[in-house]
Design an enzyme around this catalytic site. Structure first.
Site, PDB file in Angstrom:
ATOM      1  CB  SER A  96      -0.879   0.007   1.242  1.00 19.04           C
ATOM      2  OG  SER A  96      -0.042   0.140   2.368  1.00 19.04           O
ATOM      3  CE  LYS A  97       1.528   7.706  -2.299  1.00 19.83           C
ATOM      4  NZ  LYS A  97       2.486   7.795  -3.385  1.00 19.83           N
ATOM      5  NE  ARG A  98      -2.419   3.143   4.913  1.00 21.67           N
ATOM      6  CZ  ARG A  98      -2.924   1.965   5.211  1.00 21.67           C
ATOM      7  NH1 ARG A  98      -2.634   1.386   6.333  1.00 21.67           N
ATOM      8  NH2 ARG A  98      -3.745   1.371   4.383  1.00 21.67           N
ATOM      9  CD  GLN A  99       3.846  -1.738   5.291  1.00 13.46           C
ATOM     10  OE1 GLN A  99       4.923  -2.214   5.012  1.00 13.46           O
ATOM     11  NE2 GLN A  99       3.040  -2.271   6.171  1.00 13.46           N
ATOM     12  N   GLY A 100       5.358   2.856   1.793  1.00 14.69           N
ATOM     13  CA  GLY A 100       6.434   3.255   0.877  1.00 14.69           C
ATOM     14  C   GLY A 100       5.787   3.727  -0.402  1.00 14.69           C
TER      15      GLY A 100
END
Ligand code: GLU
Length: 506
Positions: free
Chosen positions: A261-265
């Site tokens: 996901s966007k959150r992890q990188g």
């Protein structure tokens, strides 16, 4: 045999996700491997999610990545969006009349129905289902409305959607080319909305109608669309159309196995390119996210990928998105690059890192000293790092020492293993005296190595005790290219200055 035709069908909702790049690549490779067509279709029926400029961006990136398509939406020389091919329009928002015709046909033949339920009623229904721990599904209230009731509500201009009339009994069965046989009971399939209250079709309807009309032979897409496929199959059956083959691609996972996901990188292709990953390396990396050649090989040019790619090589298990592997692959591509090209790519990063300023297209100025340098000199600097570089964006950090006026490091760094400060100082002094007498023109790495090797032997010194302090004196770093290569790039004057500076430190 039917012509192989694949399509990449992104929705213009923002950036291009690396997962979508993989879908596009596999669609492209499968088509090209089979001498078929690769189509770019834009699925822009969700007005609320449309992001201005994303179609232009998408086309630009696919182009930059070298994934050429035969048909569909593309850009002309001025970057303006155009369409080419015999199956257009390729933008779904321009095909509304077509969908309308097919929906009318479905309603007429009782495969779809008008639903007049208000948002409020649907909201309550969903809440009740939640409380009872039931799967959220339309309860079928409007399924049974007769023709007169429907006409009356339509005449009264009651807002409506159109839903697919999923049979209550039976099942849908199909063979996915990756996941194998899949069987879903009809009673678990919702009466999917196919026309929204704004009159636009939903993804499901538009996707099926277009895949059919555009003669798509293979639908290749991410695993997240697998649950939608039974609904699509019901639509194909309702229309009496032959179905394409389906191949769903495994999920991309973070190293902790959660969904990427966007959150992890960063997951936007553009961000990877901005970080200094080469397009060829990124393609090679995404190729291996879910496909393997059944050999140990890992590096493939686009041409080789086309030759080798088969859907049979796609695995079901989720693929871990491992950026270390991406770095490793990028490093391989960097090493293969011609130095001229690599230097051109590095220059903007050197400017951004404020190490150099551009004077003209071939002249530059070192920011810290105002010294003028040219492109040929920059090539020598980049050559120092070509073997070690993983990302173009790291170049500023790794060659900073070349351009700095004064190095900043702890004097302890000059000490090799157990040698004394005194020894380090003496050795540097010896090197200084030796180099002082060498002609500027002889300041070449091989010559310097030869001369300093002799010096070591003549004085019965340990190589590490000479070369380590010298390397640190020239770079100020724990890890760097070798001292002789660095010395050649720095030139006699700077080398002597840096050795003097180190001696003073000790
Ligand atoms: N528009 C869908 C997407 O954004 C396409 C899915 C499909 O390929 O059917 O991914």
């Amino acid at each position: 045999m039917k012509k192989i035709r694949t399509r990449f069908a992104p929705s213009p909702t923002g950036y291009l996700h690396v997962g979508s790049l993989r879908t596009a690549l596999y669609c492209y490779l499968f088509a090209k491997h089979n001498e078929g067509d690769f189509v770019l279709r834009i699925e822009d029926t969700d007005k609320a999610r449309y992001v201005e400029g994303s179609i232009e961006n998408l086309v630009k990136i696919l182009d930059f990545m070298g994934l050429e398509y035969n048909e569909g939406v593309s850009a002309d020389n001025d970057g303006k969006i155009v369409q080419k091919g015999n199956f257009g329009p390729y933008m779904q928002s321009e095909r509304l009349e077509i969908y309308k015709k097919y929906v009318d046909e479905l309603i007429e033949n009782d495969y779809a129905y008008y639903c007049f339920c208000s948002q409020e009623r649907l909201g309550k229904m969903r809440k009740n289902q939640q409380v009872q721990k039931l799967a959220p599904m339309y309860d079928g209230k409007c399924r049974g409305l007769n023709k007169d009731e429907v006409q009356k509500l339509l005449n009264e201009k009651t807002p409506y959607v159109v839903r697919l009339k999923v049979p209550k009994e039976g099942f849908v069965e199909f063979k996915d080319l990756v996941y194998g046989k899949i069987r879903i009971e009809n009673k678990t399939i919702d009466d999917q909305v196919i026309i929204k209250s704004d009159g636009f079709p939903t993804y499901h309807l538009a996707n099926v109608v277009d895949d059919y009309l555009m003669e798509i032979s293979h639908v290749i897409r991410g695993e997240e669309w697998l649950p939608s496929t039974p609904k699509h199959i019901l639509l194909y059956k309702a229309f009496g159309w032959d179905m394409p083959e389906f191949a769903h691609l495994p999920l991309l996972l973070n190293p902790d196995k959660s969904k990427l996901s966007k959150r992890q990188g960063d997951v936007a292709v553009e961000d990877f390119l901005l970080q200094g990953y080469l397009p060829e390396a990124l393609l090679n990396f995404v190729l291996l996210l879910g496909w393997n050649p059944k050999t140990e090989e890992e590096i493939f040019s686009l041409k080789e990928m086309i030759q080798r790619f088969e859907l049979l090589g796609v695995n079901k298990a989720g693929s871990i998105f491992n950026t270390e592997k991406l770095d490793w692959i990028n490093g391989i591509y960097i090493r293969k690059m011609n130095l001229d090209e690599l230097t051109k790519l590095c220059v903007p990063f050197l400017i951004e890192a404020k190490l150099i300023k551009e004077v003209s297209s071939i002249k530059y100025q070192v920011s810290s000293t105002d010294e003028e340098i040219d492109f040929e000199y920059l090539k020598k600097v980049i050559a120092l790092e070509q073997e070690r570089m993983k990302k173009i964006s790291e170049i500023g950090e790794s060659v900073k020492f070349i351009f700095s006026d004064k190095l900043d490091y702890e004097k302890e760094l000059l000490i090799w293993k157990k040698m004394t400060i005194e020894d380090a100082k003496n050795n540097l002094q010896l090197v200084f005296e030796e180099l002082k007498n060498i002609d500027e023109n002889n300041f070449q790495s091989e010559k310097l190595l030869e001369i300093l090797n002799d010096l070591v032997e003549k004085n019965s010194l340990k190589r590490g005790e000479v070369f380590w302090p010298l390397r640190v004196a020239l770079t100020g770093l724990k890890g760097s290219p070798g001292p002789f290569e660095v010395a050649e790039v720095l030139g006699k004057e700077k080398v002597l200055k840096r050795i003097e500076f180190a001696i003073e430190k000790l």
